[in-house]
Design a protein around this motif. Structure first.
Motif, PDB file in Angstrom:
ATOM      1  N   LYS A  75       0.811  -1.217   0.000  1.00 39.66           N
ATOM      2  CA  LYS A  75       0.000   0.000   0.000  1.00 39.66           C
ATOM      3  C   LYS A  75       0.844   1.267   0.000  1.00 39.66           C
ATOM      4  O   LYS A  75       0.397   2.314  -0.431  1.00 39.66           O
ATOM      5  N   VAL A  76       2.073   1.170   0.510  1.00 44.01           N
ATOM      6  CA  VAL A  76       2.909   2.373   0.619  1.00 44.01           C
ATOM      7  C   VAL A  76       4.039   2.379  -0.402  1.00 44.01           C
ATOM      8  O   VAL A  76       4.849   3.292  -0.430  1.00 44.01           O
ATOM      9  N   THR A  77       4.121   1.350  -1.237  1.00 48.71           N
ATOM     10  CA  THR A  77       5.103   1.322  -2.316  1.00 48.71           C
ATOM     11  C   THR A  77       4.370   1.175  -3.634  1.00 48.71           C
ATOM     12  O   THR A  77       3.151   1.128  -3.684  1.00 48.71           O
ATOM     13  N   ASP A  78       5.116   1.071  -4.715  1.00 49.31           N
ATOM     14  CA  ASP A  78       4.499   0.945  -6.039  1.00 49.31           C
ATOM     15  C   ASP A  78       4.058  -0.481  -6.352  1.00 49.31           C
ATOM     16  O   ASP A  78       3.449  -0.732  -7.392  1.00 49.31           O
ATOM     17  N   GLU A  79       4.355  -1.422  -5.481  1.00 51.44           N
ATOM     18  CA  GLU A  79       4.063  -2.820  -5.765  1.00 51.44           C
ATOM     19  C   GLU A  79       2.570  -3.072  -5.935  1.00 51.44           C
ATOM     20  O   GLU A  79       2.147  -3.842  -6.793  1.00 51.44           O
ATOM     21  N   GLY A  80       1.743  -2.424  -5.084  1.00 50.52           N
ATOM     22  CA  GLY A  80       0.309  -2.625  -5.163  1.00 50.52           C
ATOM     23  C   GLY A  80      -0.273  -2.108  -6.462  1.00 50.52           C
ATOM     24  O   GLY A  80      -1.150  -2.725  -7.062  1.00 50.52           O
ATOM     25  N   LYS A  81       0.230  -0.958  -6.918  1.00 48.54           N
ATOM     26  CA  LYS A  81      -0.300  -0.346  -8.138  1.00 48.54           C
ATOM     27  C   LYS A  81       0.156  -1.091  -9.388  1.00 48.54           C
ATOM     28  O   LYS A  81      -0.606  -1.290 -10.330  1.00 48.54           O
ATOM     29  N   THR A  82       1.425  -1.489  -9.427  1.00 51.39           N
ATOM     30  CA  THR A  82       1.956  -2.147 -10.621  1.00 51.39           C
ATOM     31  C   THR A  82       1.688  -3.645 -10.645  1.00 51.39           C
ATOM     32  O   THR A  82       1.898  -4.298 -11.663  1.00 51.39           O
ATOM     33  N   ARG A  83       1.247  -4.186  -9.486  1.00 56.96           N
ATOM     34  CA  ARG A  83       0.939  -5.617  -9.368  1.00 56.96           C
ATOM     35  C   ARG A  83       2.159  -6.496  -9.644  1.00 56.96           C
ATOM     36  O   ARG A  83       2.034  -7.626 -10.115  1.00 56.96           O
ATOM     37  N   THR A  84       3.338  -5.979  -9.363  1.00 54.37           N
ATOM     38  CA  THR A  84       4.545  -6.770  -9.564  1.00 54.37           C
ATOM     39  C   THR A  84       4.750  -7.752  -8.421  1.00 54.37           C
ATOM     40  O   THR A  84       4.427  -7.462  -7.271  1.00 54.37           O
ATOM     41  N   ARG A  85       5.278  -8.916  -8.776  1.00 60.23           N
ATOM     42  CA  ARG A  85       5.586  -9.926  -7.764  1.00 60.23           C
ATOM     43  C   ARG A  85       7.086 -10.167  -7.637  1.00 60.23           C
ATOM     44  O   ARG A  85       7.529 -10.993  -6.832  1.00 60.23           O
ATOM     45  N   VAL A  86       7.867  -9.442  -8.426  1.00 65.96           N
ATOM     46  CA  VAL A  86       9.310  -9.636  -8.423  1.00 65.96           C
ATOM     47  C   VAL A  86       9.931  -9.422  -7.042  1.00 65.96           C
ATOM     48  O   VAL A  86      10.746 -10.234  -6.595  1.00 65.96           O
ATOM     49  N   PRO A  87       9.612  -8.322  -6.322  1.00 63.17           N
ATOM     50  CA  PRO A  87      10.230  -8.133  -5.003  1.00 63.17           C
ATOM     51  C   PRO A  87       9.959  -9.296  -4.043  1.00 63.17           C
ATOM     52  O   PRO A  87      10.865  -9.714  -3.309  1.00 63.17           O
ATOM     53  N   VAL A  88       8.743  -9.833  -4.064  1.00 68.06           N
ATOM     54  CA  VAL A  88       8.409 -10.948  -3.180  1.00 68.06           C
ATOM     55  C   VAL A  88       9.149 -12.218  -3.620  1.00 68.06           C
ATOM     56  O   VAL A  88       9.592 -13.010  -2.781  1.00 68.06           O
ATOM     57  N   ILE A  89       9.295 -12.412  -4.925  1.00 67.17           N
ATOM     58  CA  ILE A  89      10.059 -13.559  -5.428  1.00 67.17           C
ATOM     59  C   ILE A  89      11.511 -13.455  -4.977  1.00 67.17           C
ATOM     60  O   ILE A  89      12.121 -14.445  -4.547  1.00 67.17           O
ATOM     61  N   ILE A  90      12.065 -12.258  -5.067  1.00 75.61           N
ATOM     62  CA  ILE A  90      13.435 -12.038  -4.599  1.00 75.61           C
ATOM     63  C   ILE A  90      13.535 -12.306  -3.103  1.00 75.61           C
ATOM     64  O   ILE A  90      14.496 -12.929  -2.633  1.00 75.61           O
ATOM     65  N   ALA A  91      12.520 -11.865  -2.348  1.00 79.98           N
ATOM     66  CA  ALA A  91      12.502 -12.114  -0.907  1.00 79.98           C
ATOM     67  C   ALA A  91      12.506 -13.614  -0.624  1.00 79.98           C
ATOM     68  O   ALA A  91      13.191 -14.089   0.292  1.00 79.98           O
ATOM     69  N   GLY A  92      11.750 -14.385  -1.418  1.00 82.55           N
ATOM     70  CA  GLY A  92      11.724 -15.828  -1.245  1.00 82.55           C
ATOM     71  C   GLY A  92      13.101 -16.447  -1.444  1.00 82.55           C
ATOM     72  O   GLY A  92      13.517 -17.334  -0.682  1.00 82.55           O
ATOM     73  N   VAL A  93      13.827 -15.976  -2.462  1.00 79.24           N
ATOM     74  CA  VAL A  93      15.186 -16.477  -2.710  1.00 79.24           C
ATOM     75  C   VAL A  93      16.096 -16.147  -1.534  1.00 79.24           C
ATOM     76  O   VAL A  93      16.884 -16.989  -1.080  1.00 79.24           O
ATOM     77  N   VAL A  94      15.964 -14.916  -1.015  1.00 76.72           N
ATOM     78  CA  VAL A  94      16.795 -14.495   0.119  1.00 76.72           C
ATOM     79  C   VAL A  94      16.519 -15.370   1.338  1.00 76.72           C
ATOM     80  O   VAL A  94      17.445 -15.786   2.047  1.00 76.72           O
ATOM     81  N   PHE A  95      15.235 -15.669   1.587  1.00 76.89           N
ATOM     82  CA  PHE A  95      14.884 -16.517   2.727  1.00 76.89           C
ATOM     83  C   PHE A  95      15.537 -17.901   2.616  1.00 76.89           C
ATOM     84  O   PHE A  95      16.051 -18.442   3.598  1.00 76.89           O
ATOM     85  N   VAL A  96      15.496 -18.480   1.411  1.00 78.21           N
ATOM     86  CA  VAL A  96      16.093 -19.801   1.215  1.00 78.21           C
ATOM     87  C   VAL A  96      17.595 -19.743   1.501  1.00 78.21           C
ATOM     88  O   VAL A  96      18.147 -20.612   2.196  1.00 78.21           O
ATOM     89  N   VAL A  97      18.254 -18.716   0.972  1.00 74.38           N
ATOM     90  CA  VAL A  97      19.695 -18.564   1.197  1.00 74.38           C
ATOM     91  C   VAL A  97      19.991 -18.398   2.683  1.00 74.38           C
ATOM     92  O   VAL A  97      20.906 -19.024   3.233  1.00 74.38           O
ATOM     93  N   LEU A  98      19.196 -17.545   3.346  1.00 73.35           N
ATOM     94  CA  LEU A  98      19.399 -17.331   4.786  1.00 73.35           C
ATOM     95  C   LEU A  98      19.208 -18.620   5.573  1.00 73.35           C
ATOM     96  O   LEU A  98      19.828 -18.809   6.626  1.00 73.35           O
ATOM     97  N   GLY A  99      18.337 -19.502   5.068  1.00 77.70           N
ATOM     98  CA  GLY A  99      18.096 -20.761   5.749  1.00 77.70           C
ATOM     99  C   GLY A  99      19.332 -21.638   5.831  1.00 77.70           C
ATOM    100  O   GLY A  99      19.443 -22.485   6.719  1.00 77.70           O
ATOM    101  N   PHE A 100      20.277 -21.424   4.906  1.00 77.64           N
ATOM    102  CA  PHE A 100      21.513 -22.194   4.920  1.00 77.64           C
ATOM    103  C   PHE A 100      22.674 -21.428   5.555  1.00 77.64           C
ATOM    104  O   PHE A 100      23.791 -21.934   5.612  1.00 77.64           O
TER     105      PHE A 100
END
Length: 464
Positions: A329-354
């Motif tokens: 709601k406070v970034t452009d993600e809601g308006k542009t409907r992009t999922r890239v930042p969340v996909i990147i976050a998912g990759v980061v979480f997996v890496v952090l898990g190791f």
């Protein structure tokens, strides 16, 4: 405009084709935009990682139980890896919404109680069985028959109460704990939390471009730096964490079914499901789209599968996170409907898990900084819930259902805080109380009278 009406009436198929072509073009454009990995999207993804409390729940639970380092690290690693994998699969294949997955706070108290009683194996078994039950309900499409749970009046109350529930935790972090705790509401604590919160609000509301989009990340960095300057942050414990680590299979022991433990865990899983539905609804509201049956079925199936896997390697449930939806709601993600930042976050979480050392750094971010960041996020969820409830047809019966549900969800957990056992599990959770209240009250005060009235009208017409 006057010339367009006849055209619409005489060429309905052409108009429909035009609309379909336009929708296809928009979808393709959105899909093209989503495939771009830019520095901005990378930073937005990092912001999702830092704003989510994926690392907070396992650290909090492990610390409260008093788990040894090996099991504590295993729990954190397991939750990071599963949260990342489920986030990736959800965003790209299943629910296809920009939502981050992580451990549900509805299970924190249950995990702590089970852990202190030496019953973590039974807790893991309960989560595994509950997950499989809901996975079957999703795969058989039975979950779609429960669509009445997704009505605006229900989802609005749940979203509102999720925000209220989050605000309780947030204010505790914001103030530095509870009265009597060291550092509670002292000048340094308040300085860090207030400055962090103000930065989020000012940058998200008045900033432009990258500054606005990365408001949470900027506030987190500034707040953490200020904490270090005040001597409130200590990252020395990071040195004791290993660089690499893999979660172990069933680290607490084999399957151990205990009905007394299973029932409250099953109820808590139901809360997590309702919370997830509220998050799905909030995400689609922010994006200006409509939540589809397919998204509900696939999304909940993904969460159930992830929860089952997590329970087998020492973690607990995974569900959609409301605070990350607030970022949309406070970034452009809601308006542009992009999922890239969340996909990147998912990759980061997996890496952090190791990499347990990286997870340790996140877990040591001072409480006032976390509170300062989460406070605007909780407020955003409350306003989203309120806006959803505004779409409900306004009449006396509807207002009674909404008012009573919110009242019970907010006040009843405090009024019945002295209960024990399964009753405590149910009535201590404001989201669960509010969700059950709105469903039951809606059925009794709105749906049943309407059903009776419709049948009365039908009989009257048949008699005539």
């Amino acid at each position: 405009m006057a010339n367009e009406k006849p055209s619409t009436q005489t060429q309905p198929h052409g108009d429909a084709a035009t609309r379909k072509k336009t929708e296809t073009s928009v979808a393709e454009a959105g899909s093209s935009a989503e495939k771009k990995v830019t520095p901005k999207n990378a930073l937005l993804g990092l912001q999702h990682v830092l704003v989510s409390n994926v690392w907070l729940d396992p650290v909090f639970v492990a610390g409260a139980i008093g788990l040894p380092l090996a099991l504590s690290s295993n729990m954190v690693n397991a939750i990071f890896i599963v949260s990342g994998l489920v986030t990736l699969i959800q965003a790209t294949k299943l629910v296809r919404l920009p939502i981050v997955q992580g451990p549900s706070a509805a299970f924190d108290a249950l995990m702590i109680a089970a852990g202190t009683a030496g019953s973590l194996a039974a807790a893991g078994t309960s989560i595994f069985i509950s997950s499989l039950i809901f996975l079957v309900l999703c795969l058989t499409r039975v979950i779609e028959k429960l669509r009445f749970l997704f009505a605006p009046i229900v989802s609005g109350v749940i979203i509102f109460l999720v925000g209220v529930s989050l605000s309780g935790f947030t204010l505790s972090e914001f103030l530095g704990g509870a009265p009597g705790d060291r550092g509670f509401a002292d000048p340094k604590t308040l300085a860090v939390s207030i400055i962090t919160c103000v930065l989020v609000v000012v940058l998200s509301q008045f900033g432009k471009g990258m500054v606005k989009a990365l408001s949470y990340l900027i506030a987190l960095i500034v707040g953490t730096a200020l904490s270090l300057a005040f001597g409130m942050a200590d990252f020395s414990a990071v040195a004791s964490k290993p660089w690499l680590g893999l979660p172990k299979f069933m680290p607490y022991g084999g399957f151990d079914f205990n009905a007394a433990i299973f029932v409250p865990f099953f109820i808590a899983y139901l809360v997590a499901i309702m919370e997830a539905l509220g998050v799905y609804q909030a995400a689609t509201e922010i994006q200006g789209t409509k939540l589809q049956d397919r998204q509900v079925r696939y999304g909940l199936a993904g969460e159930a599968a992830g929860s089952a896997i997590s329970s087998l390697i020492g973690g607990f449930t995974t569900t959609a996170y409301p605070q990350n939806v607030a970022l949309l709601k406070v970034t452009d993600e809601g308006k542009t409907r992009t999922r890239v930042p969340v996909i990147i976050a998912g990759v980061v979480f997996v890496v952090l898990g190791f990499i347990p050392k990286a997870g340790a750094v996140l877990s040591l971010i001072p409480s006032p900084v976390i509170g300062g960041i989460f406070l605007p996020a909780a407020a955003s969820l409350i306003s989203t819930g309120f806006n959803t409830l505004r779409k409900v047809e306004s009449d006396d019966r509807t207002q009674v259902v909404i008012g009573l549900s919110l009242l019970l969800g907010i006040a009843l957990p405090n009024a019945l805080s002295g209960l024990e056992g399964g009753a405590h599990v149910f009535f201590s959770n404001s989201i669960l109380v509010g969700a059950f209240s709105v469903v039951i009250l809606k059925a009794l005060i709105i749906d049943l009278p309407n059903f009776i009235a419709r049948h009365a009208d039908e009989r009257t017409k048949q008699a005539e």
